[in-house]
Design an enzyme around this catalytic site. Structure first.
Site, PDB file in Angstrom:
ATOM      1  N   SER A  83       0.790  -1.073  -0.004  1.00  0.00           N
ATOM      2  CA  SER A  83       0.070  -0.088   0.175  1.00  0.00           C
ATOM      3  C   SER A  83       0.688   1.421  -0.081  1.00  0.00           C
ATOM      4  O   SER A  83       0.338   2.285  -0.366  1.00  0.00           O
ATOM      5  CB  SER A  83      -0.975  -0.056   1.174  1.00  0.00           C
ATOM      6  OG  SER A  83      -0.280   0.406   2.251  1.00  0.00           O
ATOM      7  N   LYS A 106       1.181   4.717   6.913  1.00  0.00           N
ATOM      8  CA  LYS A 106       0.201   5.807   5.952  1.00  0.00           C
ATOM      9  C   LYS A 106       0.619   7.125   5.693  1.00  0.00           C
ATOM     10  O   LYS A 106       1.524   7.542   6.740  1.00  0.00           O
ATOM     11  CB  LYS A 106      -1.281   5.591   6.293  1.00  0.00           C
ATOM     12  CG  LYS A 106      -1.872   3.987   6.437  1.00  0.00           C
ATOM     13  CD  LYS A 106      -2.107   3.706   4.937  1.00  0.00           C
ATOM     14  CE  LYS A 106      -2.694   2.026   5.296  1.00  0.00           C
ATOM     15  NZ  LYS A 106      -2.490   1.440   3.774  1.00  0.00           N
TER      16      LYS A 106
END
Lengths: 175, 165
Positions: free
Chosen positions: A54, A98
């Site tokens: 990701s 993230k």
């Protein structure tokens, strides 16, 4: 009484290789090194091993990176920061890595793959892959941040993203 | 001197052994729950070489960790799986074991809060599931509700918690 030179000369060569010519000093050095490492990795840095796609291409699978636990001691997280988020309240064994795109009180949306904050397009120079994500505006709470990975080529449904509580942010990716 | 020291050492050894035995036989609720959930993770894990009989027995054993009226709610991506009752859980476990081929479950960061009655508990835990064909383990944040039934800590409810909302 033997002098220091005499005592070190009497040590076998393998002893000198292992613990040096002055064993006491070597022990002190080891002690200091252990203490420094303990403080550094317990209170300042957190090593993380990247798993999953990701955050590609910024972070690749298998890389070991460091998270600065003290990064947000004097200021709040900022847009664009890559942060480590504790997966559960109870520990740090598993974390999510993230990028912060939405700050407290803002609304976050995606329109044809472009990030919209409070209805205005925000440029993301760190992105390498284009996407066609569509997401209606999501309000970010007063103590929350909106986080998303850099790999937007993944379908949005498979890409873990969303609002996280401030208390779950452990620190900023440093190295 | 030696004869005086011996009874003291012997008494200390007996006391230490007694304490160890007490703790081993009557663990605290936290320790008992931790052991129970670790055993659950071991039972939920299985290898490629699991035969049909072992699959059935292990599914049965897995269902044995749950109360009769247990509720399970798992959010896997956009799919939500709801199961209720031990029988349904046993069937689901058998089907999953057949479909997946192999599975390894590890539990991390267990946070156990025992209720004031000492008969119920809430556990937050991170589960890492290794499924064949996937390069990375899949993490899940799980919340367990347990109740002591017949001397054993039985799972009454399990649900996934979304880390990012």
């Amino acid at each position: 009484m033997p002098t220091q030179a005499e005592s070190s000369a009497s040590l076998p060569w393998w002893c000198i290789v292992l613990i040096g010519r002055r064993p006491k000093r070597t022990l002190v050095r080891i002690g200091v090194l252990v203490a420094v490492c303990f403080v550094l990795f317990r209170f300042v840095l957190a090593p993380v091993r990247i798993q999953g796609p990701s955050m590609l291409p910024t972070c690749r699978r298998g890389q070991v990176r460091m998270v600065n636990r003290l990064a947000y001691r004097f200021h709040e997280p900022r847009r664009g920061d890559i942060v480590a988020i504790k997966f559960s309240d109870s520990g740090e064994s598993v974390m999510l890595l993230k990028r912060i795109v939405g700050l407290p009180g803002e609304s976050v949306a995606f329109q044809e793959g472009r990030l919209l904050i409070n209805g205005k397009i925000v440029e993301e120079p760190y992105l390498r892959y284009s996407c066609d994500w569509q997401m209606p505006p999501v309000p970010v709470g007063p103590d929350e941040f909106y986080v998303v990975g850099d790999n937007r080529s993944m379908p949005r449904e498979y890409h873990e993203q969303g609002r996280c509580k401030r208390e779950r942010i452990l620190g900023r990716l440093w190295l | 001197m030696k004869s005086r020291l011996f009874p003291v050492v012997a008494l200390a050894a007996i006391a230490a052994a007694g304490l160890w035995g007490w703790r081993a036989c009557l663990p605290s609720p936290e320790k008992a729950i931790r052991q129970r959930l670790d055993e659950l993770a071991r039972t939920a894990s299985f290898g490629r070489n699991e035969g049909a009989l072992a699959r059935m027995l292990n599914s049965d054993k897995l269902a044995g960790f749950f109360a009769d009226d247990a509720q399970v709610k798992l959010e896997l991506g956009n799919h939500v799986e709801r199961l209720s009752g031990r029988e349904k859980l046993r069937d689901a476990a058998t089907s999953a074991r057949l479909a997946l081929g192999s599975l390894k479950v590890d539990l991390h960061d267990m946070n156990i809060v025992v209720g004031a009655d000492r008969q119920s508990a809430e556990v937050d835990v991170t589960a890492l599931c290794n499924v064949p064909g996937e390069p990375d383990p899949q993490p899940f944040e799980l919340k367990f509700l347990l109740k002591q039934i017949g001397g054993d800590w039985m799972i009454r409810r399990v649900e996934t918690v979304k880390t990012l909302r």
